[in-house]
Design a protein around this motif. Structure first.
Motif, PDB file in Angstrom:
ATOM      1  N   GLY A 195      -4.301   9.613   2.042  1.00  0.00           N
ATOM      2  CA  GLY A 195      -4.974   8.317   2.001  1.00  0.00           C
ATOM      3  C   GLY A 195      -4.051   7.252   1.445  1.00  0.00           C
ATOM      4  O   GLY A 195      -2.838   7.428   1.419  1.00  0.00           O
ATOM      5  N   SER A 196      -4.654   6.153   0.972  1.00  0.00           N
ATOM      6  CA  SER A 196      -3.853   5.007   0.538  1.00  0.00           C
ATOM      7  C   SER A 196      -4.178   4.613  -0.891  1.00  0.00           C
ATOM      8  O   SER A 196      -5.274   4.892  -1.387  1.00  0.00           O
ATOM      9  CB  SER A 196      -4.116   3.810   1.447  1.00  0.00           C
ATOM     10  OG  SER A 196      -3.797   4.147   2.767  1.00  0.00           O
ATOM     11  N   SER A 220       0.842  -1.193   0.000  1.00  0.00           N
ATOM     12  CA  SER A 220       0.000   0.000   0.000  1.00  0.00           C
ATOM     13  C   SER A 220       0.878   1.244   0.000  1.00  0.00           C
ATOM     14  O   SER A 220       1.857   1.317   0.736  1.00  0.00           O
ATOM     15  CB  SER A 220      -0.894  -0.033   1.234  1.00  0.00           C
ATOM     16  OG  SER A 220      -1.645   1.138   1.303  1.00  0.00           O
ATOM     17  N   HIS A 221       0.544   2.181  -0.864  1.00  0.00           N
ATOM     18  CA  HIS A 221       1.277   3.444  -0.916  1.00  0.00           C
ATOM     19  C   HIS A 221       0.398   4.487  -0.247  1.00  0.00           C
ATOM     20  O   HIS A 221      -0.601   4.921  -0.822  1.00  0.00           O
ATOM     21  CB  HIS A 221       1.545   3.854  -2.364  1.00  0.00           C
ATOM     22  CG  HIS A 221       2.202   2.765  -3.159  1.00  0.00           C
ATOM     23  ND1 HIS A 221       3.555   2.558  -3.128  1.00  0.00           N
ATOM     24  CD2 HIS A 221       1.676   1.800  -3.966  1.00  0.00           C
ATOM     25  CE1 HIS A 221       3.841   1.516  -3.906  1.00  0.00           C
ATOM     26  NE2 HIS A 221       2.724   1.040  -4.409  1.00  0.00           N
ATOM     27  N   GLY A 222       0.752   4.836   0.946  1.00  0.00           N
ATOM     28  CA  GLY A 222      -0.088   5.780   1.683  1.00  0.00           C
ATOM     29  C   GLY A 222       0.633   7.080   1.969  1.00  0.00           C
ATOM     30  O   GLY A 222       1.855   7.112   2.038  1.00  0.00           O
TER      31      GLY A 222
END
Ligand code: TYD
Length: 136
Positions: free
Chosen positions: A17-18, A11-13
């Protein structure tokens, strides 16, 4: 279980947000031919109850949660998908049942083949026969 596994997605948060990206080969272990999603599910109404000789799938609950029962003819296992960061890989010849859908559950499925109703194995007894050596 052999031919079924949970995959932790990256996940790229940030403070906005993500975001999760799924790329062929890098994140999905097959060539992607189809994507569909199951939504507006009804409480207490299960789905699935089939297997496929040549289909591989990746199931991701992008919203809400649900349970997936997988069965390879010898063992059964139950996975709970309750995070968009978890993906369940289901290989060939696995019987699957989806149930316990939460409110606003969206189950996204990435598939290795186009939709072909002919290749569904919908009879559990026939599935057991095939998986235990009857012609595969
Ligand atoms: P169905 O196989 O019954 O869903 P589940 O696997 O959740 O039990 O499919 C529901 C309907 O959607 C059925 O009319 C067939 C259609 N369908 C498609 O047109 N394309 C697809 O890729 C899928 C999976 C289903």
């Amino acid at each position: 279980m052999e031919n079924c596994r949970l995959i932790e997605l990256t996940s790229h948060g940030d403070n906005r947000g993500s975001l999760i990206a799924l790329e062929k080969e890098h994140d999905v272990p097959f060539d992607i031919k189809r994507v569909y999603y199951i939504y507006d599910t009804k409480r207490g109404v299960p789905r699935g109850f089939h297997a496929h000789e040549n289909l591989e799938q990746l199931l991701i609950c992008v919203s809400g949660s649900c349970k997936i029962k997988v069965d390879n003819g010898k063992e059964k296992e139950i996975y709970e998908l309750n995070s968009p960061e978890k993906a369940l890989y289901i290989g060939k010849m696995i019987w699957r049942e989806m149930y316990d859908f939460s409110g606003s559950c969206v189950l996204m499925v990435i598939a290795s083949e186009y939709y072909n109703p002919e290749e569904y194995i919908r009879d559990y007894d026939k599935y057991i026969e095939l998986v235990n050596g009857g012609g595969i």
